[in-house]
Scaffold this motif. Structure first.
Motif, PDB file in Angstrom:
ATOM      1  N   UNK A   1      -5.407  17.814 -12.752  1.00 58.57           N
ATOM      2  CA  UNK A   1      -6.154  18.737 -13.246  1.00 58.57           C
ATOM      3  C   UNK A   1      -5.545  19.808 -14.327  1.00 58.57           C
ATOM      4  N   UNK A   2      -4.168  20.336 -14.019  1.00 59.99           N
ATOM      5  CA  UNK A   2      -3.439  21.211 -14.812  1.00 59.99           C
ATOM      6  C   UNK A   2      -3.199  20.407 -16.071  1.00 59.99           C
ATOM      7  N   UNK A   3      -2.752  19.263 -16.182  1.00 57.50           N
ATOM      8  CA  UNK A   3      -2.268  18.328 -17.187  1.00 57.50           C
ATOM      9  C   UNK A   3      -3.383  18.152 -18.226  1.00 57.50           C
TER      10      UNK A   3
ATOM     11  N   UNK B   1       3.171  17.072 -34.416  1.00 53.45           N
ATOM     12  CA  UNK B   1       4.245  17.582 -33.400  1.00 53.45           C
ATOM     13  C   UNK B   1       3.692  18.211 -32.199  1.00 53.45           C
ATOM     14  N   UNK B   2       2.290  18.713 -31.935  1.00 55.24           N
ATOM     15  CA  UNK B   2       1.802  19.698 -31.037  1.00 55.24           C
ATOM     16  C   UNK B   2       1.883  18.649 -29.498  1.00 55.24           C
ATOM     17  N   UNK B   3       1.441  17.491 -29.839  1.00 53.39           N
ATOM     18  CA  UNK B   3       1.509  16.796 -28.344  1.00 53.39           C
ATOM     19  C   UNK B   3       2.861  16.887 -27.689  1.00 53.39           C
ATOM     20  N   UNK B   4       4.090  16.838 -28.441  1.00 54.40           N
ATOM     21  CA  UNK B   4       5.515  16.986 -27.806  1.00 54.40           C
ATOM     22  C   UNK B   4       5.521  18.586 -27.132  1.00 54.40           C
ATOM     23  N   UNK B   5       5.213  19.582 -28.129  1.00 54.31           N
ATOM     24  CA  UNK B   5       5.378  21.133 -27.414  1.00 54.31           C
ATOM     25  C   UNK B   5       4.322  21.068 -26.412  1.00 54.31           C
TER      26      UNK B   5
ATOM     27  N   UNK C   1       4.039  22.072 -20.520  1.00 58.99           N
ATOM     28  CA  UNK C   1       3.219  21.965 -19.485  1.00 58.99           C
ATOM     29  C   UNK C   1       4.466  21.565 -18.203  1.00 58.99           C
ATOM     30  N   UNK C   2       5.436  20.625 -18.511  1.00 63.52           N
ATOM     31  CA  UNK C   2       6.542  20.314 -17.642  1.00 63.52           C
ATOM     32  C   UNK C   2       7.190  21.687 -17.233  1.00 63.52           C
TER      33      UNK C   2
ATOM     34  N   UNK D   1       8.542  25.423 -13.037  1.00 62.90           N
ATOM     35  CA  UNK D   1       8.563  26.635 -12.315  1.00 62.90           C
ATOM     36  C   UNK D   1       7.609  26.960 -11.298  1.00 62.90           C
ATOM     37  N   UNK D   2       6.542  26.298 -11.470  1.00 62.09           N
ATOM     38  CA  UNK D   2       5.593  26.796 -10.405  1.00 62.09           C
ATOM     39  C   UNK D   2       6.060  25.895  -9.137  1.00 62.09           C
TER      40      UNK D   2
END
Ligand SMILES: Cc1cc2nc3c(=O)[nH]c(=O)nc-3n(C[C@H](O)[C@H](O)[C@H](O)COP(=O)(O)OP(=O)(O)OC[C@H]3O[C@@H](n4cnc5c(N)ncnc54)[C@H](O)[C@@H]3O)c2cc1C
Length: 484
Positions: free
Chosen positions: A246-248, A300-304, A309-310, A315-316
């Motif tokens: 869901x977050x992805x 290049x937005x997909x990479x960022x 996200x990762x 972190x979470x």
């Protein structure tokens, strides 16, 4: 000619041969053999004739002759189906109509984002033709080098692109079909909007060849992706998988194109049994997800997005480790693990397979419950739940316990318990509101099983539709629904 003025079966077969000419039929037992066995070897049929028409007119003429003689037909594409629907029955009474020679791309219309193809075009050739027109045909599955679009349509195939683009049903705008009486239905419309009554093409899509022979289709195309980013992430707990999904979706701006679950067992099998595959993450974890984001914009937005996200999920504490492919070769290595699962499992002895789906929110609950249930029934059994969990679809495959001889009697004894494990797993699927066939269909394999899970009303409607289109039951009889 018999008393009713009909041609006999022998005469009908001779007429068909004459109609299609020497290139259009096969009857030598050695040449026929590849048309008789399906990929897992579960069904091995027989036939006196495989006919290979080259045009819609030929298909219509063949079916007209068969209808008159009440000679049953099994339509066949690439013969990669996994439920035995494309092979003839053992009694040899059916002929096989193979669409292999009908392999022309009739038209590509980049402005309309459509392509018109004959039913026998190999899926990979359609993908290539779309790419040459700077477009994408997104249907993609393990058998794409040999399955054919008529088969994909007839099984409503799924695969790895469903999450973003839908099943084959969502990718077809129009069909041309030869009906069981030999008439040709020209429904080759290239329209996105057409609200003119019943959507007839939907009957043939997923119909497994029981209502007619698809001879051509208009397919939807999409903008070609210009950047694709692939990652493998590791999870400590399968319960986290759908929260991560869901977050992805949200974090990628809904550009997620694949979300495939792989258990540790899958990494071990593929790296051990298949050539040239390495474990992308150094440490071992119980669960992994292959995740892909794509965009038709090369910014290049997909990479960022993927990196952010990762980092946020680590972190979470939802993701414990992960790697983003730094090259096409690394991405290919990750995909080889996913695509090689079935092949690698073949080296682990007998495998009892389930292709099931549950609502996306209940995937983890299904996996936990079903694993506990099968392990309780047979200690040592090795469950390998994997696949398109972004669609709620799990290939819940069960390898036989280790130590049992993979080639000997233990394998046969284990596989003889196929029905027993189906009952356990399908019962859990039904209790969770799921389906016992997510993407492979019914065919012969699940024909009787389905009667326990569909309502009497649904079964009645299916029989009525079959009878309305094919009153003599000549089109792929005995598949999907049993004759009354
Ligand atoms: C390695 C491997 C991976 C696979 N991965 C996936 C996957 O990820 N997702 C998925 O959904 N499936 C998958 N499959 C199953 C299979 O590839 C698909 O079901 C495929 O769509 C079948 O296409 P085909 O041309 O081989 O059809 P066939 O196997 O020849 O036929 C399948 C059914 O369609 C009917 N049929 C074929 N052509 C026509 C026609 N022109 N008109 C009417 N009926 C017709 C047949 O009678 C039969 O009922 C996989 C199979 C293999 C071997």
């Amino acid at each position: 000619v018999n008393d009713a003025g009909r041609l006999s079966i022998d005469e009908t077969v001779e007429r068909i041969k004459a109609l299609v000419g020497p290139k259009g039929w096969v009857s030598d037992p050695n040449d026929i053999e590849p048309y008789l066995v399906e990929p897992r070897g579960l069904f091995h049929g027989a036939t006196r004739l495989v006919v290979r028409p080259a045009s819609t007119a030929d298909v219509a003429a063949i079916v007209t002759l068969c209808a008159a003689a009440k000679l049953p037909i099994v339509p066949q594409g690439g013969n990669t189906g996994l439920v035995g629907a494309q092979v003839p029955p053992e009694n040899g009474n059916n002929i096989v109509v193979s669409l292999q020679r009908m392999n022309k791309i009739r038209a590509v219309d980049p402005l309309n984002y459509t392509m018109t193809v004959e039913a026998g075009v190999i899926l990979a050739d359609i993908q290539k033709a779309a790419e040459e027109a700077d477009r994408l045909f997104p249907l993609s599955l393990g058998a794409e080098g040999s399955c054919r679009i008529g088969g994909n349509l007839s099984t409503n195939a799924g695969g790895v692109g469903v999450l973003r683009y839908g099943n084959t049903r969502d990718l077809a705008l129009g069909l041309e079909v030869v009906l069981p009486d030999g008439r040709i239905w020209d429904g080759l419309r290239a329209l996105r909007k057409d609200n003119t009554g019943y959507d007839l093409k939907q009957l043939f899509i997923g119909g497994e060849g029981t209502l007619g022979i698809i001879t051509a289709a208009v397919l939807k195309l999409f903008p070609r992706p210009r950047e694709i980013e692939t990652a493998m992430i590791a999870l400590a707990n399968v319960d986290d998988v759908m929260e991560i999904f869901a977050r992805a979706r949200a974090a990628s701006g809904d550009q997620l194109t694949a979300f495939e679950l792989i258990p540790r067992f899958g990494i071990e099998m593929t790296t051990q049994h298949l050539h040239g595959i390495s474990d992308p993450i150094a440490a071992a974890y119980p669960w992994y997800v292959l995740l892909e984001i794509s965009s038709s914009e090369a910014s290049g937005a997909s990479r960022a997005k993927l990196e952010n996200f990762l980092a946020a999920q680590i972190e979470a504490g939802l993701v414990v480790d992960g790697v983003i492919a730094a090259s096409a070769a690394q991405a290919a290595n990750i995909w080889r693990i996913r695509d090689g699962m079935t092949e690698a499992q073949g080296y682990e002895g007998g495998s009892i397979k389930h292709d099931v789906s549950v609502p996306v929110s209940r995937v983890a609950e299904f996996i936990r419950t079903a694993m506990a249930a099968v392990e309780a029934r047979l200690p040592g059994i090795r469950p390998c739940p994997f696949g398109h969990v972004g669609d709620g679809n799990i290939h819940f495959n069960l390898s036989q316990p280790k130590g049992a001889d993979p080639k000997g009697v233990d394998k046969a004894a284990y596989l003889a318990r196929w029905g027993e494990f189906n009952d356990i797993v399908h019962g859990i699927v039904a209790a969770l509101g799921g389906s016992i066939s997510a993407e492979h269909g019914i065919g012969r394999l699940k024909r009787d099983e389905i009667t326990h899970y569909k309502s009497p009303l649904e079964l009645d409607l299916m029989r009525k539709i079959k009878h309305a289109l094919d009153p003599d039951g000549i089109m792929n009889p005995g598949k999907v629904i049993a004759a009354e």
